[in-house]
Scaffold this motif. Structure first.
Motif, mmCIF file in Angstrom:
data_model
loop_
_atom_site.group_PDB
_atom_site.id
_atom_site.type_symbol
_atom_site.label_atom_id
_atom_site.label_comp_id
_atom_site.label_asym_id
_atom_site.label_seq_id
_atom_site.Cartn_x
_atom_site.Cartn_y
_atom_site.Cartn_z
ATOM 1 N N GLN A 190 0.817 -1.221 0.000
ATOM 2 C CA GLN A 190 0.000 0.000 0.000
ATOM 3 C C GLN A 190 0.847 1.265 0.000
ATOM 4 O O GLN A 190 0.549 2.209 -0.725
ATOM 5 C CB GLN A 190 -0.927 -0.011 1.214
ATOM 6 C CG GLN A 190 -1.794 1.235 1.328
ATOM 7 C CD GLN A 190 -2.758 1.157 2.496
ATOM 8 O OE1 GLN A 190 -2.847 0.136 3.185
ATOM 9 N NE2 GLN A 190 -3.484 2.217 2.729
ATOM 10 N N ASP A 191 1.890 1.302 0.811
ATOM 11 C CA ASP A 191 2.718 2.498 0.942
ATOM 12 C C ASP A 191 3.898 2.389 -0.021
ATOM 13 O O ASP A 191 4.872 1.687 0.262
ATOM 14 C CB ASP A 191 3.220 2.629 2.380
ATOM 15 C CG ASP A 191 4.078 3.861 2.597
ATOM 16 O OD1 ASP A 191 4.267 4.643 1.639
ATOM 17 O OD2 ASP A 191 4.576 4.050 3.726
ATOM 18 N N PRO A 192 3.843 3.063 -1.153
ATOM 19 C CA PRO A 192 4.898 2.871 -2.159
ATOM 20 C C PRO A 192 6.273 3.318 -1.693
ATOM 21 O O PRO A 192 7.271 2.641 -1.950
ATOM 22 C CB PRO A 192 4.410 3.690 -3.357
ATOM 23 C CG PRO A 192 3.465 4.685 -2.784
ATOM 24 C CD PRO A 192 2.829 4.020 -1.605
ATOM 25 N N VAL A 193 6.349 4.451 -0.988
ATOM 26 C CA VAL A 193 7.649 4.948 -0.530
ATOM 27 C C VAL A 193 8.161 4.108 0.628
ATOM 28 O O VAL A 193 9.340 3.726 0.684
ATOM 29 C CB VAL A 193 7.566 6.433 -0.134
ATOM 30 C CG1 VAL A 193 8.906 6.921 0.411
ATOM 31 C CG2 VAL A 193 7.148 7.283 -1.335
ATOM 32 N N GLY A 194 7.270 3.775 1.562
ATOM 33 C CA GLY A 194 7.671 2.991 2.722
ATOM 34 C C GLY A 194 8.119 1.588 2.393
ATOM 35 O O GLY A 194 8.839 0.956 3.175
ATOM 36 N N SER A 195 7.709 1.067 1.236
ATOM 37 C CA SER A 195 8.101 -0.294 0.859
ATOM 38 C C SER A 195 9.486 -0.340 0.215
ATOM 39 O O SER A 195 9.993 -1.430 -0.056
ATOM 40 C CB SER A 195 7.075 -0.876 -0.119
ATOM 41 O OG SER A 195 7.133 -0.223 -1.377
#
Length: 346
Positions: free
Chosen positions: A104-109
């Motif tokens: 869901q979180d593109p940057v956090g992944s």
């Protein structure tokens, strides 16, 4: 993207993924959370299965369990004929190259210290592929997701927009040549205009790379657009399963109807087609007996408190786990209900 007339049937020669009696439980100080409670389904090779439901229904937990990301309490997950839940670490590592997830979180992944070229090829490092070949693979998959290699290869995640970061995450998944792509709320954190771009991209790469997709979302409109079949979940259970046209036009389960009615609409006076669900979502620490939806269901009767409903086919073609469905079962006799094994749900 409608499926064929036999899309509901379990076709063993076409099933890339078979899930049987999958259970996921979490121990907490207050007891045991029953996140996923004995669900079974097949995903046919080349199809997109949409999984939809409210927050906390177990859809994301089910998606992660399929890839064995976290502990699984029981059941079987067969991918390309191998039980994912029983293999050793080395074989699991090989399997995971064929089963990828977009979060869901593109940057956090994305690892904030790695550059895009490193992020995209990190899954290839263990394969023995040369550095030059890895860079070429990065160039290929970045081009497939609409990012120019020369412009983006040396950027860090903080130098990317949300949409660009999600494209990098997709490229990273594609780099290892997967067969199954699990998209876990992959567009919910993005702006609406960017959501459409990423959805179209997922559709394009599915065709280009011959992927099978599990698309997990709470947005009913998005799920309808991308899915060949749709699975509706409530409190760890499957309550409805079938082709989008049947589920969205003639929902059989009261919960599915309530989900559809909760979507804002411009053609009705107050913006909503039906009343809001009454009551609170029961705790997964102590789910209701019988039908788990009965405490919020306007059609609930005494039978619903004692007997858990089983999947049966409705007159409009989908499968519904409800004693008193909104669309009648093909047979009013529970003894004549279609066995789950025939519908890819057991």
């Amino acid at each position: 993207m409608a499926g064929s007339g036999t899309a509901h049937l379990r076709l063993n020669d076409e099933a890339l993924l078979s899930v049987s009696d999958l259970r996921v439980e979490f121990k907490t100080s207050g007891g045991v959370v029953q996140a996923v409670s004995g669900i079974s389904f097949d995903v046919r090779r080349g199809e997109t299965l949409g999984i939809v439901g409210e927050s906390g229904c177990g859809k994301s937990t089910a998606g992660r369990a399929v890839l064995r990301l976290g502990d699984v309490s029981g059941g079987h997950v067969s991918f390309e004929g191998t039980d994912v839940l029983t293999v050793g670490h080395k074989q699991l590592t090989r399997l995971r190259r064929r089963m990828q997830m977009i979060f869901q979180d593109p940057v956090g992944s994305l690892n904030p210290r790695r550059r895009v070229r490193q992020l995209v090829t990190e899954g290839l490092a263990v394969t023995g592929m040369s550095s030059a070949d890895r860079d070429q693979r990065a160039r290929t998959v970045l081009d497939s997701v609409g990012l120019d290699y020369d412009r983006f290869a040396d950027r860090l995640p903080r130098q990317l927009s949300g949409g660009q970061a999600q494209r990098v995450a997709i490229a990273r998944a594609l780099a290892v040549n997967p067969g199954l792509l699990v998209c876990d709320e992959a567009v919910s954190a993005l702006d609406v205009s960017v959501q459409a771009q990423i959805i179209n991209l997922i559709e394009d790469i599915k065709e280009e790379f011959g992927l099978t997709v599990i698309f997990i979302a709470h947005d009913l409109g998005v799920v309808r657009t991308v899915s060949d079949r749709v699975m509706v979940m409530y409190l760890g259970k499957i309550c409805e399963f079938g082709e989008p046209e049947a589920i969205y036009e003639t929902p059989g389960h009261p919960y599915t109807r309530a989900l559809l009615d909760s979507v804002p609409r411009a053609d009705v006076e107050d913006g909503f087609a039906g009343p809001a669900l009454s009551g609170d979502i029961p705790s997964p620490l102590d789910p209701p007996s019988g039908c788990r939806f009965r405490t919020r269901c306007p059609r609930a009767q005494e039978r619903c408190t004692k007997e858990e409903p089983q999947m049966a086919r409705t007159e409009t073609g989908q499968y519904v786990a409800c004693h008193f469905p909104m669309v009648p079962h093909r047979s009013s006799s529970r003894a004549n209900a279609t066995p789950a094994a025939e519908i890819g749900l057991d």
